[in-house]
Design an enzyme around this catalytic site. Sequence first.
Site, mmCIF file in Angstrom:
data_model
loop_
_atom_site.group_PDB
_atom_site.id
_atom_site.type_symbol
_atom_site.label_atom_id
_atom_site.label_comp_id
_atom_site.label_asym_id
_atom_site.label_seq_id
_atom_site.Cartn_x
_atom_site.Cartn_y
_atom_site.Cartn_z
ATOM 1 N N ARG A 1 46.685 39.866 32.905
ATOM 2 C CA ARG A 1 46.098 39.131 34.042
ATOM 3 C C ARG A 1 44.604 38.891 33.871
ATOM 4 O O ARG A 1 44.038 38.020 34.518
ATOM 5 C CB ARG A 1 46.392 39.866 35.359
ATOM 6 N N TYR B 1 43.134 35.360 34.847
ATOM 7 C CA TYR B 1 42.016 35.125 35.757
ATOM 8 C C TYR B 1 40.914 34.309 35.091
ATOM 9 O O TYR B 1 40.310 33.444 35.715
ATOM 10 C CB TYR B 1 41.487 36.459 36.302
ATOM 11 N N TYR C 1 43.824 33.201 49.753
ATOM 12 C CA TYR C 1 44.271 33.851 50.985
ATOM 13 C C TYR C 1 43.393 35.075 51.235
ATOM 14 O O TYR C 1 42.809 35.642 50.309
ATOM 15 C CB TYR C 1 45.758 34.228 50.924
#
Lengths: 273, 92
Positions: free
Chosen positions: A65, A69, A91
């Site tokens: 990840r 990113y 969010y």
Amino acid sequence: MSGSLVCVGTGMTLGAHISPIARSHIEQADIVFSLMANGFAQKWLEEMNDEVRTLQGFYQEGKNRNITYNEMVEAILTEVRNGKKVVAAFYGHPGVFACVSHRAINKAKKEDLPATMEPGISAEDCLYADLGIDPGQTGCTHYETSQFMFYQRNIETSAHLILWQVALAGDKSLAKFSTGSAYREVLVELLLEHYPSDHQVILYQAKGIAIDTMRAEYISLTELIDAELFMHTTLVIPPCTKMQPNDKVLARLAEIDKKEKRAKDGPVLSLVL
Amino acid sequence: MSKVIQVLETMASDASLINEENISTFLTTTEINAEQQRAITAKSAGQLAETIADLPELMAFSQVLPADEDAPIEDEQEDDNSASSKLLASSF
């Protein structure tokens, strides 16, 4: 024309939490990159701007990840460099447990591109409201669960301990979408060094849409091993000890108080000629 | 705006829509279909999702890594020399 970047938060619950300025940025952007928590929120965002591009496609099981990113950051900054007015909508709060926006803003600033952040209502904010916890009452520490496991930490059992992303506990590969009970056993063993096995902990999930029910499931610490966890489940560990007075500091403060009182109450001296 | 998304937005932002009776009355004024009304009344996000043909399934990670590394790393996912692996290994 120079491009710009604004990272905004849309809050946790669709329609309930977005700020007027965040909405305005989204509506006026040339391009909106998005990382929403559910499909409803993605649809909602797409109604605010015709040019919404989800960053979800960068996630892949088995892919580190950290790479994901950095790819997201590059996708965002490419359009800023192209002179576009870019909004990255996340969010929750765009700066809380959200490295993409921090990385994107830092990188933009290094390139002299204007970049700012607008806060949003985070899962942490919802947690305090939903569970009735005031972090100021006994203190509160927060960790990403795997980080908490990988590094030496001083655990303060008289304060709340909140572990985020507990479903990924112990994932060193940074490439899994969940870890199993064997990994959680290690976490529980670590916690049992400080908390009793029957200590009641809370599995928390904020509402994503109006019809969701907030999850506040109380279980004993050892039940965590086989509990049903999702990516957005947070583990809340209430204090198991009382705050211990720091006698050394209290004694020093008492001395200062005494000196101040003496100075205030001392005899008023007058000059007699 | 999609009618059902509009309904969800209104339900989340109108303080009068916190009791069942008001929600039921409100739903009769909307243009969403009966299936969607039933899903909302049952408070079933899963059922509601099934009524929207192109609703994407999303993943919701906290975008945080156990060992944060700002510098871009090489595409060496399985390589022990990756920046994140180095940082993690250093703690053991």
